[in-house]
Design a protein around this motif. Structure first.
Motif, PDB file in Angstrom:
ATOM      1  N   ARG A 103      72.630  32.255  12.484  1.00 46.02           N
ATOM      2  CA  ARG A 103      71.435  32.306  11.618  1.00 46.02           C
ATOM      3  C   ARG A 103      71.786  33.012  10.301  1.00 46.02           C
ATOM      4  NH1 ARG A 103      67.077  32.871  15.628  1.00 46.02           N
ATOM      5  NH2 ARG A 103      66.683  30.701  16.177  1.00 46.02           N
ATOM      6  N   ARG A 104      72.539  34.076  10.435  1.00 46.32           N
ATOM      7  CA  ARG A 104      72.890  34.846   9.244  1.00 46.32           C
ATOM      8  C   ARG A 104      73.728  33.984   8.291  1.00 46.32           C
ATOM      9  NH1 ARG A 104      76.003  39.212  11.278  1.00 46.32           N
ATOM     10  NH2 ARG A 104      77.840  38.434  10.193  1.00 46.32           N
ATOM     11  N   LYS A 105      74.695  33.276   8.875  1.00 43.93           N
ATOM     12  CA  LYS A 105      75.598  32.477   8.044  1.00 43.93           C
ATOM     13  C   LYS A 105      74.869  31.318   7.363  1.00 43.93           C
ATOM     14  CE  LYS A 105      79.363  34.781   8.954  1.00 43.93           C
ATOM     15  NZ  LYS A 105      80.007  35.587   7.900  1.00 43.93           N
ATOM     16  N   THR A 106      74.005  30.646   8.105  1.00 45.26           N
ATOM     17  CA  THR A 106      73.301  29.521   7.488  1.00 45.26           C
ATOM     18  C   THR A 106      72.417  30.026   6.352  1.00 45.26           C
ATOM     19  OG1 THR A 106      71.688  29.694   9.275  1.00 45.26           O
ATOM     20  CG2 THR A 106      73.263  27.906   9.428  1.00 45.26           C
ATOM     21  N   LYS A 107      71.816  31.204   6.569  1.00 44.24           N
ATOM     22  CA  LYS A 107      70.958  31.771   5.545  1.00 44.24           C
ATOM     23  C   LYS A 107      71.762  32.090   4.278  1.00 44.24           C
ATOM     24  CE  LYS A 107      67.078  34.943   5.441  1.00 44.24           C
ATOM     25  NZ  LYS A 107      66.582  36.216   5.967  1.00 44.24           N
TER      26      LYS A 107
ATOM     27  N   ILE B   1      71.941  26.857   4.200  1.00 39.98           N
ATOM     28  CA  ILE B   1      71.992  25.619   4.991  1.00 39.98           C
ATOM     29  C   ILE B   1      70.809  25.610   5.952  1.00 39.98           C
ATOM     30  CG2 ILE B   1      73.275  24.468   6.839  1.00 39.98           C
ATOM     31  CD1 ILE B   1      75.844  25.368   5.366  1.00 39.98           C
ATOM     32  N   LYS B   2      70.154  24.454   6.042  1.00 38.74           N
ATOM     33  CA  LYS B   2      68.964  24.363   6.907  1.00 38.74           C
ATOM     34  C   LYS B   2      69.368  24.371   8.372  1.00 38.74           C
ATOM     35  CE  LYS B   2      65.958  21.853   3.767  1.00 38.74           C
ATOM     36  NZ  LYS B   2      66.067  20.496   3.247  1.00 38.74           N
ATOM     37  N   ASP B   3      68.519  25.028   9.188  1.00 37.74           N
ATOM     38  CA  ASP B   3      68.813  25.148  10.615  1.00 37.74           C
ATOM     39  C   ASP B   3      68.912  23.810  11.339  1.00 37.74           C
ATOM     40  OD1 ASP B   3      69.041  27.814  10.501  1.00 37.74           O
ATOM     41  OD2 ASP B   3      67.103  28.293  11.418  1.00 37.74           O
ATOM     42  N   ASP B   4      68.146  22.806  10.857  1.00 36.79           N
ATOM     43  CA  ASP B   4      68.131  21.542  11.609  1.00 36.79           C
ATOM     44  C   ASP B   4      69.508  20.872  11.619  1.00 36.79           C
ATOM     45  OD1 ASP B   4      68.154  20.754   8.986  1.00 36.79           O
ATOM     46  OD2 ASP B   4      66.844  19.017   9.308  1.00 36.79           O
ATOM     47  N   MET B   5      70.347  21.248  10.669  1.00 42.87           N
ATOM     48  CA  MET B   5      71.708  20.716  10.642  1.00 42.87           C
ATOM     49  C   MET B   5      72.471  21.130  11.909  1.00 42.87           C
ATOM     50  SD  MET B   5      74.213  20.602   7.516  1.00 42.87           S
ATOM     51  CE  MET B   5      75.840  21.240   7.448  1.00 42.87           C
TER      52      MET B   5
ATOM     53  N   GLY C 293      78.561  12.499   2.425  1.00 43.97           N
ATOM     54  CA  GLY C 293      79.835  13.116   2.081  1.00 43.97           C
ATOM     55  C   GLY C 293      79.670  14.597   1.780  1.00 43.97           C
ATOM     56  N   GLY C 294      78.638  14.932   0.986  1.00 43.63           N
ATOM     57  CA  GLY C 294      78.391  16.322   0.626  1.00 43.63           C
ATOM     58  C   GLY C 294      78.038  17.170   1.834  1.00 43.63           C
ATOM     59  N   GLU C 295      77.205  16.613   2.718  1.00 42.72           N
ATOM     60  CA  GLU C 295      76.815  17.368   3.915  1.00 42.72           C
ATOM     61  C   GLU C 295      78.013  17.676   4.805  1.00 42.72           C
ATOM     62  OE1 GLU C 295      72.289  16.162   5.107  1.00 42.72           O
ATOM     63  OE2 GLU C 295      73.822  14.641   5.373  1.00 42.72           O
ATOM     64  N   LYS C 296      78.912  16.698   4.896  1.00 42.83           N
ATOM     65  CA  LYS C 296      80.102  16.926   5.733  1.00 42.83           C
ATOM     66  C   LYS C 296      80.915  18.100   5.193  1.00 42.83           C
ATOM     67  CE  LYS C 296      80.735  12.276   7.534  1.00 42.83           C
ATOM     68  NZ  LYS C 296      81.489  11.040   7.512  1.00 42.83           N
ATOM     69  N   LYS C 297      81.082  18.139   3.887  1.00 45.96           N
ATOM     70  CA  LYS C 297      81.874  19.210   3.281  1.00 45.96           C
ATOM     71  C   LYS C 297      81.171  20.554   3.464  1.00 45.96           C
ATOM     72  CE  LYS C 297      84.988  16.324   2.202  1.00 45.96           C
ATOM     73  NZ  LYS C 297      85.504  15.726   0.990  1.00 45.96           N
ATOM     74  N   ARG C 298      79.850  20.548   3.321  1.00 50.74           N
ATOM     75  CA  ARG C 298      79.112  21.799   3.510  1.00 50.74           C
ATOM     76  C   ARG C 298      79.203  22.270   4.950  1.00 50.74           C
ATOM     77  NH1 ARG C 298      73.258  21.612   1.126  1.00 50.74           N
ATOM     78  NH2 ARG C 298      73.437  23.836   1.534  1.00 50.74           N
ATOM     79  N   ASN C 299      79.246  21.292   5.853  1.00 53.12           N
ATOM     80  CA  ASN C 299      79.396  21.640   7.259  1.00 53.12           C
ATOM     81  C   ASN C 299      80.745  22.311   7.499  1.00 53.12           C
ATOM     82  OD1 ASN C 299      78.398  21.741   9.862  1.00 53.12           O
ATOM     83  ND2 ASN C 299      79.275  19.766  10.445  1.00 53.12           N
ATOM     84  N   ASP C 300      81.767  21.815   6.827  1.00 51.82           N
ATOM     85  CA  ASP C 300      83.081  22.444   6.932  1.00 51.82           C
ATOM     86  C   ASP C 300      83.024  23.885   6.411  1.00 51.82           C
ATOM     87  OD1 ASP C 300      84.671  20.646   8.224  1.00 51.82           O
ATOM     88  OD2 ASP C 300      86.072  20.326   6.568  1.00 51.82           O
ATOM     89  N   ILE C 301      82.289  24.078   5.305  1.00 50.84           N
ATOM     90  CA  ILE C 301      82.167  25.420   4.741  1.00 50.84           C
ATOM     91  C   ILE C 301      81.432  26.343   5.721  1.00 50.84           C
ATOM     92  CG2 ILE C 301      81.192  26.773   2.813  1.00 50.84           C
ATOM     93  CD1 ILE C 301      83.584  24.920   2.067  1.00 50.84           C
ATOM     94  N   LEU C 302      80.405  25.766   6.387  1.00 52.01           N
ATOM     95  CA  LEU C 302      79.692  26.571   7.385  1.00 52.01           C
ATOM     96  C   LEU C 302      80.637  26.987   8.516  1.00 52.01           C
ATOM     97  CD1 LEU C 302      77.135  27.731   8.790  1.00 52.01           C
ATOM     98  CD2 LEU C 302      76.776  25.473   9.781  1.00 52.01           C
ATOM     99  N   GLN C 303      81.442  26.029   8.969  1.00 55.88           N
ATOM    100  CA  GLN C 303      82.406  26.347  10.023  1.00 55.88           C
ATOM    101  C   GLN C 303      83.346  27.454   9.558  1.00 55.88           C
ATOM    102  OE1 GLN C 303      84.386  22.768  11.251  1.00 55.88           O
ATOM    103  NE2 GLN C 303      82.474  21.753  11.808  1.00 55.88           N
ATOM    104  N   MET C 304      83.760  27.350   8.326  1.00 56.00           N
ATOM    105  CA  MET C 304      84.670  28.347   7.757  1.00 56.00           C
ATOM    106  C   MET C 304      83.989  29.715   7.745  1.00 56.00           C
ATOM    107  SD  MET C 304      86.528  27.727   4.173  1.00 56.00           S
ATOM    108  CE  MET C 304      86.709  29.083   3.071  1.00 56.00           C
ATOM    109  N   ALA C 305      82.714  29.725   7.366  1.00 56.31           N
ATOM    110  CA  ALA C 305      81.986  30.996   7.304  1.00 56.31           C
ATOM    111  C   ALA C 305      81.857  31.617   8.688  1.00 56.31           C
ATOM    112  CB  ALA C 305      80.602  30.766   6.695  1.00 56.31           C
TER     113      ALA C 305
END
Lengths: 485, 444, 250
Positions: free
Chosen positions: C125-129, C133-137, C148-160
């Motif tokens: 929750r902290r990282k998405t905030k 990034i929206k929780d529904d993702m 394409g953009g969402e996939k990259k952001r998802n990678d960034i979330l994983q990284m975080a």
């Protein structure tokens, strides 16, 4: 590739079966004389104290069985079965005087079920689930019977139903799967020993999950259970069966029959987690699982939904089917079948559309690993009068080994132009890219396989009752151990 | 000429009677081959619905008929001037090379013999006489002969057909049209055997036209052996438009070598009962096949299309698009098997069968099958059955089309899909026209 | 932190990397630029330990440890994160499940306690905030149906969430429009810290406007041809890769 190959070899060197249910309970039993004859049938009937009509029904089936050929159409490499080399009845001695309450059950049996993770108790983990415990040829305990009866739901061993509710049994037994349906069902009709009987009265929504846990323990003994579920008008029940057996070098026969009947507006949700002993990595031992399961949606707006997770057995031969007789009735089949080692599975469904505006949905996920063979076989038939029938079939196979086979054999027959049938099937290898992606995030190769396969099966697994979904996911993962590559 | 009921015994009797007069009766290997095949046929018999491969196609209507072999007199008739000079012709242009078979017999007079360099053509009996190389191999190469009793019957009784050889590195630009004209006499059966071999790097288009000139009942049992050599391409198109009393069985066995392409299309509107079997064995790496078809049926027609593709080596591809429309009491059958053998990694196999039912009494049965023993594959099949989309129909009517026009338009578009892959533009137009014509003649 | 010495690698028997030397210290951002086919993506895959990418000579030290024989998941556990050029879709596996499995597998590898459900939910929750990034993702299957953009952001979330020591961004900018690029860069910048390092692999300079590198290297013909400061990227933008993209034979 080199690293992967190494992993494969390492894992293959480990004992394939991490089959944790493979233990044997040491318990004194009473058995019928070995082999199959009219006397065996009479012995079983006498043991169960059955009325004359039941014995006659069995004998009729036995005589018919003698004349029937083995079904040969499955894509299975099936050894000749020596029907005389098996016991057809085996019961723990302690069951001679049927225990009156759960406290009186043989402690050895209590320990067995504790070890299997399904304690014979009406509390704790299984608080919301009533369980019928079938051990070899007899039901050893059934929980929550009284509470269920209070709302009119009958949930008891079928041997007791024959005594206590003969009219219901006479009316419905064999009405969906006739004795002569196929050789295995016919054998079951002659020698069935126990199983569950469920009757949900009009308008009742069964207040808890019903479940039967089948355990084969005794050596050289077949299990022949028979389950009959009748859902009267406007009622609902969710039922789950689980099965395990000890690890043995001999093949054991399991030939069950399940019949489901739904009246107007009734619904039965039937789930199976089948984890019989699959045999060792060389194909030695394991259960021959020959099961005939069929439901009839007799009433309008009724629904039968089959969900199965098939991971066990040396050979699985099973086609849970729906006869959609009532107008607007719905049939569903959700299946995950995983084969590994030398396992063979030939499984699927039949959806027979007879009524108007009947709908069926088939989602089948087959996963083949090791040297196994996995076949989906299905039939969708629309009769001329089934105006507005609708079927959707999605049938996917995933290959996780270089020497396994995945086969898809659907039959699609339509005699009505307003029927809309859609069938899609795909077969592909587990994706290297997906595995690498998972591994790059730190997940081991074996866990990655488990994760990807669970994802592949998700549509089916989420149909399982909550209580069992997690266990099923674990099972999917465990079943694939030793298969990566 | 003795007329016999066409059960198993009748055909065997026909063999016993005619074996001395069949082409090549003086050649030992051929007589042996015939004898072996009639024995096989005797053992297996005519297919019944109990045979899995014939589950949906019942030959009882055929068995109720009596057939005789065309007499020598009728063979002469094939070459006479009594036949209309104006024979049906698929492609208008004179440029197409043409072979004409009348009631199963090759007619030299009626055929255009100006074949291009590199193309050799014999009719079966002259090929046998000439001792054509590889003929023995070609005629005895069926992989699963016990599954094909009608092919065994053909081998025993084959009396004519063509043997077409295309030398290596030969590009035959102009299609070779082969007309099979039946219906010259009632209640005859004939068993044609054809052999096609396309040499290394060669390219050819063969268009077969199966039709007739009367409403007579007849039974054409044909078998064709095709080999497509390395890097060769064969476009093989077939139009079956027989009368609604005829019985057609056709079995084609194709072997594709490395880099070879076998491209097949079938348009079937004909026959009381037709079964068209195509078996392709992709034996060489990078070989591929297309098995496409459009079929239409009405009245009590029965149309069976059965295909089997064996992927035996890596990197092989198959594509199948089959579309069917059924009215009246017609029954359509599609059986399609894709087998990926253990060593055939990187196989791509796609198959689609879609049927549309136009009447309340039509029926369609399908059995698309995948049998996969290799792990690195991408295979799929799709199968649908339904009626015309009512939304689309309404949409078109709301734009002013009559119900009939709208239906014709949609059915046409539905069927035309499978024609898309046909490479010859003239033929493609002709096939599309045939579809439109069929719809006009059979409004259902 | 990362020391690459004389690294030679081949794919399917074809030599691609022919002697790469590269050092990256904690807190630094390096960029590798180069023409198509220069071996940029090969380097990323070799660092991550992908099958079929064989190191034939030289080695990779990570925090002083030779990692060239480690499995991909072991390298991930050591703290190497690869942001994929084309993030992979995994049907049926939700992002939450995936992240939890990955995080706990890495923690286990490092001998740390696995997070329980509650702890994990709090972290995520902290990282998405933080990343907006929206929780529904989280409930959606990994990259399935993502733009394409969402996939990259998802990678960034994983990284975080996985908090790697070294993040390798393999052409993260490919297929992104300028807005998506900015969002991704912003995410990466938030994760920059004294204790970690970032290796940006890109064909174009534009990403480096947003993720400003300390050092830029030009990779061509399987070798680093030139190294310099961030101004080198601007120079490449102007001149192109003409001087590096001759055929190998030349």
């Amino acid at each position: 590739m080199a690293a992967t190959q190494e992993t494969v070899e390492q894992v293959q060197n480990l004992e394939l079966d991490k089959y944790k249910y493979g233990f044997v309970t040491d318990i004194e039993t009473e058995k019928a004389p070995k082999g199959l004859s009219e006397d065996t049938v009479r012995f079983i009937s006498a043991k169960k104290n059955e009325p004359e009509w039941m014995l006659e029904w069995r004998l009729k089936a036995y005589r018919l069985w003698l004349t029937m050929p083995e079904p040969k159409w499955g894509k299975l490499d099936l050894p000749e079965i020596d029907y005389q080399d098996s016991y057809y009845y085996s019961s723990p001695k302690s069951m001679e005087d049927r225990p009156q309450s759960l406290d009186e059950v043989d402690p050895e049996l209590l320990r067995t079920y504790e070890k299997l993770g399904i304690p014979i108790k009406e509390q704790e983990v299984l608080a919301g689930v009533a369980v019928d415990y079938v051990f070899d040829s007899v039901s050893v305990a059934t929980t929550f019977r009284k509470q269920l009866l209070d709302v009119g739901v009958i949930f008891c061993p079928i041997s007791e139903a024959i005594q206590d509710y003969p009219e219901l049994v006479k009316k419905y037994m064999g009405s969906v799967v006739p004795q002569g349906d196929n050789k295995h069902a016919c054998l079951n009709s002659a020698v069935f020993t126990d199983g569950s009987f469920v009757y949900i009265p009009k308008g009742v929504r069964c207040p808890m999950e019903l479940s039967t846990y089948f355990r084969i323990n005794e050596l050289n003994t077949g299990q022949f259970e028979r389950t009959l579920i009748v859902a009267d008008e406007g009622s609902y029940v969710s039922y789950l069966e689980g099965c395990t057996a000890p690890q043995r070098d001999e093949n054991q026969l399991h030939a069950a029959v399940v019949e489901l009947i739904t009246m107007d507006d009734a619904e039965i949700k039937y789930s199976t987690v089948q984890n019989w002993y699959p045999g060792d990595e060389n194909g030695k031992g394991g259960i021959f699982n020959f099961v005939t399961k069929r439901g009839i949606c007799k009433g309008k707006n009724s629904k039968i939904s089959w969900t199965q997770v098939e991971t066990g057995s040396a050979i699985t031969w099973k086609y849970p089917s729906c006869i959609l007789q009532g107008d607007n009735s719905v049939g569903e089949f959700y299946s995950v079948a995983i084969t590994n080692g030398r396992q063979q599975a030939d499984t699927g469904t039949k959806m027979i559309h007879l009524g108007k505006n009947t709908t069926s949905r088939i989602i089948s996920k087959g996963i083949s690993a090791g040297k196994s063979q996995n076949t989906y076989r299905g039939l969708v038939r629309v009769a001329a009068k089934a105006e507005g029938a609708r079927n959707f079939t999605q049938c996917d196979s995933l290959l996780v080994g270089e020497t396994c086979g995945a086969h898809t054999v659907p039959y699609i027959e339509s005699k009505n132009r307003s029927a809309r049938l859609e069938h899609e099937a795909t077969t592909s290898k587990i994706s290297e890219d997906q595995l690498f992606y998972c591994r790059q995030r730190g997940i081991s190769e074996e866990d990655a396989v488990g994760l990807v396969v669970n994802g592949f099966c998700r549509e089916v697994l989420q149909e399982l009752p909550m209580e069992f979904a997690v266990e099923a996911q674990q099972l999917v993962k465990i079943s694939l151990e030793g298969s990566v590559g | 000429m003795v007329t016999l009921a066409s059960d198993k015994e009748a055909f065997i009797a026909q063999y016993d009677q005619s074996k001395g007069n069949l082409p090549g009766s003086d050649i030992a290997w051929l007589s042996e081959l015939r004898a072996k095949n009639i024995a096989l046929f005797e053992e297996v018999g005519l297919p019944t619905a109990k045979t899995e491969l014939w589950k949906f196609t019942n030959l009882n209507p055929l068995k109720k008929q009596s057939f005789s072999a065309p007499s020598a007199q009728e063979q002469i008739f094939a070459n006479s001037n009594e036949l209309p000079r104006q024979l049906p012709r698929l492609l208008e242009i004179n440029a197409s090379h043409r072979l004409v078979f009348i009631d199963g017999h090759y007619s030299e007079d009626l055929s255009d013999k100006n074949l291009p360099a590199g193309v050799t053509l014999h009719n079966l009996s002259s090929a046998i006489k000439a001792g054509a190389a590889d003929l023995k191999v070609a005629l005895s190469s069926r992989a699963r002969e016990e599954e094909q009793p009608l092919v065994a019957l053909n081998t025993a009784l084959m009396s004519d057909g063509y043997v077409l050889e295309i030398a290596k590195n030969t590009s035959v630009d102009c299609p070779i049209e082969i007309l099979h004209l039946g219906g010259g006499k009632a209640e005859i059966s004939y068993h044609n055997r054809n052999v096609i071999s396309v040499g290394f790097g060669s390219k050819a288009t063969i268009i077969e036209h199966v039709t007739d000139r009367s409403d007579h009942v007849y039974f054409s049992n044909s078998a064709t052996e095709i080999s497509v050599s390395e890097n060769a391409t064969l476009h093989h198109y077939r139009v079956q438009a027989s009368n609604r009393a005829a019985f057609l069985y056709s079995s084609t066995e194709v072997v594709a070598d490395k880099g070879a392409t076998y491209d097949n299309f079938l348009l079937n509107t004909g026959a009381r009962l037709s079964r068209t079997e195509t078996n392709v064995s992709l034996n060489g790496e990078n070989s591929s096949c297309h098995l496409n078809a459009s079929y239409m049926g009405t009245d009590d027609q029965h149309c069976d299309i059965t295909t089997r593709v064996d992927h035996k080596t890596p990197h092989t591809t198959c594509d199948e698009v089959i579309k069917g429309v059924l009215g009246g009491k017609a029954r359509g059958v599609f059986q399609g098997k894709i087998i990926v053998h253990e060593q055939a990694q990187k196989t791509v196999g796609n198959q689609s069968h879609r049927a549309m039912l136009l009447s309340d009494r039509a029926e369609v049965d399908a059995k698309p099958e995948l049998e996969i023993f290799a792990d690195d594959v991408i295979c799929s099949h799709g199968c649908t059955s339904g009626q015309i989309d009512k939304e689309q129909l309404f949409y078109l009517r709301s734009r002013g089309l009559t119900s009939e026009q709208a239906q014709a338009l949609l059915v046409n578009a539905f069927l035309a899909d499978a024609v898309e892959a046909v490479q010859n533009e003239d033929l493609k137009d002709l096939l599309l026209t045939k579809i439109v014509n069929w719809l006009e003649q059979n409004p259902n | 932190m990362l020391e690459i010495k004389n690294l030679h690698a081949e794919v399917d028997g074809k030599a691609i990397l022919k002697g790469i030397d590269l050092n990256i210290n904690k807190g630094e951002v390096h960029a590798i630029m180069g023409p198509n086919g220069s071996g940029k993506s090969t380097l990323a895959n070799v660092l991550a330990g992908r099958d079929d990418y064989d190191v034939t000579d030289g080695g990779i030290l990570f925090d002083g440890k030779d990692i060239s024989e480690l499995e991909p998941e072991e390298r991930a556990g050591e703290g190497i994160f690869l942001a994929f050029q084309y993030p992979v879709e995994i049907p049926g596996v939700t992002n939450t499940t995936f992240l939890k499995e990955a995080l706990n597998a890495q923690r286990k590898y490092r001998g740390e306690d696995e997070l329980d459900g509650m702890e994990f939910v709090k972290l995520i929750r902290r990282k998405t905030k933080e990343l907006g990034i929206k929780d529904d993702m989280l409930k959606r299957a990994v990259n399935v149906g993502f733009s394409g953009g969402e996939k990259k952001r998802n990678d960034i979330l994983q990284m975080a969430v996985l908090n790697p020591k070294l993040a390798v961004l393999d052409e993260t900018d490919s297929g992104l429009d300028i807005d998506a690029l900015k969002i991704v860069a912003e995410g990466v910048n938030k994760l920059r810290a004294e204790n970690n390092a970032i290796l940006v692999i890109t064909h174009y300079q534009r990403l480096l406007n947003y993720i400003v590198p300390d050092q830029v290297h030009v990779l061509a013909h399987g070798k680093i041809q030139r190294s310099g400061g961030k101004e080198l990227a601007l120079e490449l933008e102007e001149k192109g890769y003409a001087e590096y993209s001759d055929d190998e034979a030349a």
